[in-house]
Design a protein around this motif. Structure first.
Motif, PDB file in Angstrom:
ATOM      1  N   VAL A   1      43.975  42.931  32.563  1.00 12.06           N
ATOM      2  CA  VAL A   1      44.108  44.053  33.488  1.00 12.06           C
ATOM      3  C   VAL A   1      42.763  44.415  34.101  1.00 12.06           C
ATOM      4  N   THR A   2      42.776  44.576  35.411  1.00 12.30           N
ATOM      5  CA  THR A   2      41.647  45.127  36.142  1.00 12.30           C
ATOM      6  C   THR A   2      42.149  46.397  36.808  1.00 12.30           C
ATOM      7  N   ASP A   3      41.437  47.490  36.602  1.00 13.20           N
ATOM      8  CA  ASP A   3      41.866  48.802  37.104  1.00 13.20           C
ATOM      9  C   ASP A   3      41.092  49.147  38.376  1.00 13.20           C
ATOM     10  N   SER A   4      41.582  48.688  39.512  1.00  9.08           N
ATOM     11  CA  SER A   4      40.866  48.930  40.769  1.00  9.08           C
ATOM     12  C   SER A   4      40.899  50.397  41.179  1.00  9.08           C
ATOM     13  N   ALA A   5      41.896  51.143  40.719  1.00 14.35           N
ATOM     14  CA  ALA A   5      42.000  52.569  41.045  1.00 14.35           C
ATOM     15  C   ALA A   5      41.137  53.424  40.117  1.00 14.35           C
TER      16      ALA A   5
ATOM     17  N   VAL B   1      45.936  43.388  38.856  1.00 15.68           N
ATOM     18  CA  VAL B   1      45.039  44.348  39.483  1.00 15.68           C
ATOM     19  C   VAL B   1      45.835  45.621  39.753  1.00 15.68           C
ATOM     20  N   VAL B   2      45.539  46.679  38.997  1.00 17.50           N
ATOM     21  CA  VAL B   2      46.263  47.943  39.131  1.00 17.50           C
ATOM     22  C   VAL B   2      45.688  48.718  40.305  1.00 17.50           C
ATOM     23  N   THR B   3      46.573  49.123  41.213  1.00 17.06           N
ATOM     24  CA  THR B   3      46.142  49.906  42.362  1.00 17.06           C
ATOM     25  C   THR B   3      46.583  51.363  42.279  1.00 17.06           C
ATOM     26  N   LYS B   4      47.631  51.625  41.458  1.00 15.20           N
ATOM     27  CA  LYS B   4      48.124  52.994  41.331  1.00 15.20           C
ATOM     28  C   LYS B   4      48.886  53.140  40.019  1.00 15.20           C
ATOM     29  N   VAL B   5      48.594  54.206  39.290  1.00 13.16           N
ATOM     30  CA  VAL B   5      49.318  54.495  38.051  1.00 13.16           C
ATOM     31  C   VAL B   5      50.472  55.429  38.398  1.00 13.16           C
TER      32      VAL B   5
ATOM     33  N   TYR C   1      53.078  52.951  27.099  1.00 17.81           N
ATOM     34  CA  TYR C   1      54.011  52.483  28.127  1.00 17.81           C
ATOM     35  C   TYR C   1      53.478  52.912  29.487  1.00 17.81           C
ATOM     36  N   VAL C   2      53.426  51.984  30.418  1.00 15.97           N
ATOM     37  CA  VAL C   2      52.963  52.297  31.773  1.00 15.97           C
ATOM     38  C   VAL C   2      53.900  51.725  32.819  1.00 15.97           C
ATOM     39  N   GLU C   3      53.912  52.403  33.938  1.00 18.55           N
ATOM     40  CA  GLU C   3      54.533  51.892  35.151  1.00 18.55           C
ATOM     41  C   GLU C   3      53.443  51.973  36.207  1.00 18.55           C
ATOM     42  N   VAL C   4      53.091  50.829  36.779  1.00 16.96           N
ATOM     43  CA  VAL C   4      51.976  50.777  37.709  1.00 16.96           C
ATOM     44  C   VAL C   4      52.330  49.983  38.957  1.00 16.96           C
ATOM     45  N   GLU C   5      51.629  50.293  40.019  1.00 16.24           N
ATOM     46  CA  GLU C   5      51.694  49.493  41.227  1.00 16.24           C
ATOM     47  C   GLU C   5      50.518  48.523  41.137  1.00 16.24           C
ATOM     48  N   CYS C   6      50.780  47.246  41.369  1.00 20.10           N
ATOM     49  CA  CYS C   6      49.734  46.250  41.163  1.00 20.10           C
ATOM     50  C   CYS C   6      50.008  44.993  41.978  1.00 20.10           C
ATOM     51  N   HIS C   7      49.059  44.083  41.911  1.00 22.10           N
ATOM     52  CA  HIS C   7      49.269  42.727  42.413  1.00 22.10           C
ATOM     53  C   HIS C   7      48.576  41.767  41.451  1.00 22.10           C
ATOM     54  N   MET C   8      49.013  40.531  41.455  1.00 19.59           N
ATOM     55  CA  MET C   8      48.504  39.525  40.537  1.00 19.59           C
ATOM     56  C   MET C   8      47.532  38.597  41.254  1.00 19.59           C
ATOM     57  N   ILE C   9      46.479  38.219  40.521  1.00 13.29           N
ATOM     58  CA  ILE C   9      45.540  37.228  41.023  1.00 13.29           C
ATOM     59  C   ILE C   9      45.297  36.214  39.913  1.00 13.29           C
TER      60      ILE C   9
END
Length: 127
Positions: A62-66, A110-114, A86-94
């Protein structure tokens, strides 16, 4: 009988080609940076930042860009590191960097929003 063998070979080749295309498409989607919402278990500590997708069971670095996921996790004040939440996140994969610890994981998330973070792990595939 000879015609049957030819048809079998053609069918096998088409089946294998379909599998290869499907696998390549999934890899391309993960590396394309397409944003999505994903749910699962997040663990954080001095050396590892990992996420396990509850539905697929895949594990990601996990990389937390936000810069909000790590902060929200640390606000729980766990006595020891790596307690799952437990998390629900908006992300994209690299694709994971092969020179650092993230190389042990298939992909980097890459997490962009929690969207949600909680100590309470819901019943179902995550539990």
């Amino acid at each position: 009988m000879n015609q049957f063998n030819k048809n079998s070979v053609v069918l096998l080749v088409l089946l294998l080609a379909g599998v290869i295309v499907a696998c390549n498409r999934r890899d391309a989607e993960e590396t394309a940076g397409t944003s999505r919402v994903i749910k699962g278990l997040y663990s954080y500590g001095p050396e590892i930042k990992s996420f396990t997708d509850c539905e697929e069971g895949r594990e990601y670095w996990v990389t937390d860009s936000a810069k909000t996921l790590e902060l929200a996790y640390s606000n729980f004040n766990f006595e020891k590191p790596y307690e799952p939440v437990y998390v629900e996140v908006e992300c994209h994969m690299i694709k994971s960097d092969s020179l650092i610890v993230s190389a042990d994981f298939d992909s980097t998330m890459v997490v962009t929003k929690v969207l949600k973070i909680t100590k309470e792990i819901p019943d179902g595939p995550c539990n």
